[in-house]
Design a protein around this motif. Structure first.
Motif, PDB file in Angstrom:
ATOM      1  N   GLU A 114      87.168  16.267  37.212  1.00 22.77           N
ATOM      2  CA  GLU A 114      88.437  16.963  37.014  1.00 22.77           C
ATOM      3  C   GLU A 114      88.889  16.900  35.567  1.00 22.77           C
ATOM      4  O   GLU A 114      89.469  17.848  35.043  1.00 22.77           O
ATOM      5  CB  GLU A 114      89.496  16.347  37.928  1.00 22.77           C
ATOM      6  CG  GLU A 114      90.788  17.132  37.987  1.00 22.77           C
ATOM      7  CD  GLU A 114      91.737  16.613  39.049  1.00 22.77           C
ATOM      8  OE1 GLU A 114      92.953  16.576  38.769  1.00 22.77           O
ATOM      9  OE2 GLU A 114      91.264  16.242  40.145  1.00 22.77           O
ATOM     10  N   HIS A 115      88.630  15.773  34.909  1.00 22.92           N
ATOM     11  CA  HIS A 115      88.888  15.627  33.479  1.00 22.92           C
ATOM     12  C   HIS A 115      87.704  14.901  32.861  1.00 22.92           C
ATOM     13  O   HIS A 115      87.292  13.851  33.353  1.00 22.92           O
ATOM     14  CB  HIS A 115      90.177  14.848  33.213  1.00 22.92           C
ATOM     15  CG  HIS A 115      90.536  14.799  31.752  1.00 22.92           C
ATOM     16  ND1 HIS A 115      91.315  15.771  31.146  1.00 22.92           N
ATOM     17  CD2 HIS A 115      90.182  13.931  30.775  1.00 22.92           C
ATOM     18  CE1 HIS A 115      91.438  15.486  29.865  1.00 22.92           C
ATOM     19  NE2 HIS A 115      90.758  14.379  29.610  1.00 22.92           N
TER      20      HIS A 115
ATOM     21  N   ARG B 162      85.098  27.209  36.029  1.00 23.72           N
ATOM     22  CA  ARG B 162      85.870  26.183  36.722  1.00 23.72           C
ATOM     23  C   ARG B 162      87.346  26.524  36.596  1.00 23.72           C
ATOM     24  O   ARG B 162      87.699  27.495  35.921  1.00 23.72           O
ATOM     25  CB  ARG B 162      85.576  24.803  36.131  1.00 23.72           C
ATOM     26  CG  ARG B 162      85.924  24.672  34.643  1.00 23.72           C
ATOM     27  CD  ARG B 162      85.268  23.466  34.025  1.00 23.72           C
ATOM     28  NE  ARG B 162      85.750  23.147  32.681  1.00 23.72           N
ATOM     29  CZ  ARG B 162      85.385  23.804  31.573  1.00 23.72           C
ATOM     30  NH1 ARG B 162      84.561  24.815  31.636  1.00 23.72           N
ATOM     31  NH2 ARG B 162      85.855  23.415  30.388  1.00 23.72           N
TER      32      ARG B 162
ATOM     33  N   ASP C 191      90.895  20.300  30.044  1.00 26.56           N
ATOM     34  CA  ASP C 191      90.316  19.362  31.008  1.00 26.56           C
ATOM     35  C   ASP C 191      89.301  18.431  30.359  1.00 26.56           C
ATOM     36  O   ASP C 191      88.474  17.824  31.042  1.00 26.56           O
ATOM     37  CB  ASP C 191      89.695  20.108  32.191  1.00 26.56           C
ATOM     38  CG  ASP C 191      88.547  21.050  31.792  1.00 26.56           C
ATOM     39  OD1 ASP C 191      88.369  21.321  30.577  1.00 26.56           O
ATOM     40  OD2 ASP C 191      87.833  21.524  32.702  1.00 26.56           O
TER      41      ASP C 191
ATOM     42  N   GLU D   7      89.721  25.483  34.775  1.00 25.51           N
ATOM     43  CA  GLU D   7      90.190  25.615  33.393  1.00 25.51           C
ATOM     44  C   GLU D   7      90.004  27.041  32.879  1.00 25.51           C
ATOM     45  O   GLU D   7      90.901  27.609  32.247  1.00 25.51           O
ATOM     46  CB  GLU D   7      89.421  24.639  32.495  1.00 25.51           C
ATOM     47  CG  GLU D   7      89.669  24.792  31.006  1.00 25.51           C
ATOM     48  CD  GLU D   7      91.015  24.243  30.546  1.00 25.51           C
ATOM     49  OE1 GLU D   7      91.406  24.540  29.400  1.00 25.51           O
ATOM     50  OE2 GLU D   7      91.668  23.524  31.338  1.00 25.51           O
TER      51      GLU D   7
END
Length: 257
Positions: free
Chosen positions: A77-78, A41, A222, A43
């Protein structure tokens, strides 16, 4: 910073992957970066870019490629602490499906692909991993002692288990220098001792370090597990390790046309 999306041929298909490397036309040491359980991803793409900025060709395969291209599951996303159980409920079948047999077969393919890239210098490579990726990194380094000079794992998955193929039981042929950076609850004191004894018996340089006040996942910005000080400490350990073990893979001339 040049980046590529690549397909790595394996015995079971094509593993989609991300690569980052310096934009100087030279060849650089290769580093295989194994993802955490959450998956390939942004990150980890940023992690690869940052490491490449220090003079490495960094390859990050989607370990879950048998189930589809990344992202294989829905990744917020987080990831908050509250979200984590639901996220991992989706991920655990993928983790369990990635058997030792599959991991070792993939490692052959990943290393062969990495070392064949025109931007990668001749000589040994480094293998690093996070969470489940730390287990994969140790398996890879143990299975390829002639190719891997450095192995590092941060907030690792299970490195010491009762299973006959537990990573700590397979390090006898290891030649790489090892750094393991643990969150506080990643490994019991008994497990730390057992892993240390196995690495001592292998005769390799190693450090097993507890990062105080951390929880599993402390390098991942993240997630709520992120700890900026511990993440910096991980770089402070990783970069010197790679520099002293892979220096011979630098300065190997320009890329082949």
């Amino acid at each position: 910073m040049p980046t590529k999306t690549l397909q790595i041929p394996t015995t079971d298909g094509q593993a989609d992957s991300f690569a980052a490397f310096p934009d100087d036309g030279e060849r650089h040491p290769g580093v295989l970066l194994y993802m955490d359980a959450i998956g390939l991803r942004p990150e980890l793409e940023q992690r690869a870019r940052e490491l490449a900025g220090h003079g490495y060709y960094v390859l990050v395969p989607n370990v879950y490629y048998r189930h589809g291209p990344a992202p294989v599951t829905r990744i917020p996303e987080h990831i908050t602490a509250e979200m984590r159980p639901a996220v991992f409920a989706e991920l655990m079948p993928l983790v369990r499906a990635h058997t030792t047999e599959r991991a070792l077969s993939d490692a052959d393919a990943y290393l062969g692909f990495l070392t064949a890239q025109p931007e990668v210098g001749a000589g040994p490579v480094g293998v690093i991993g996070y969470c489940m990726g730390a287990v994969l990194a140790m398996r890879t380094a143990s299975a390829h002692p002639d190719q891997v000079a450095a192995v590092a794992g941060f907030h690792p998955g299970p490195l010491v288990t009762e299973a006959p193929d537990s990573p700590h039981r397979l390090v006898a042929k290891l030649t790489a220098e090892v750094h393991i950076g643990l969150a506080e609850n990643d490994l019991s004191p008994e497990g730390i001792s057992e892993l240390g004894r196995a690495l001592d018996a292998a005769g390799v340089g190693h450090a097993i370090e507890m990062y105080p006040g951390t929880v599993h996942g402390f390098t991942m910005s993240d997630t709520d597990a992120f700890d900026p000080a511990a993440a910096q400490r991980h770089w402070d350990r990783l970069l010197p390790l790679l520099d002293r073990t892979l220096a011979g893979s630098r300065g190997c001339g320009p890329q082949s046309p």
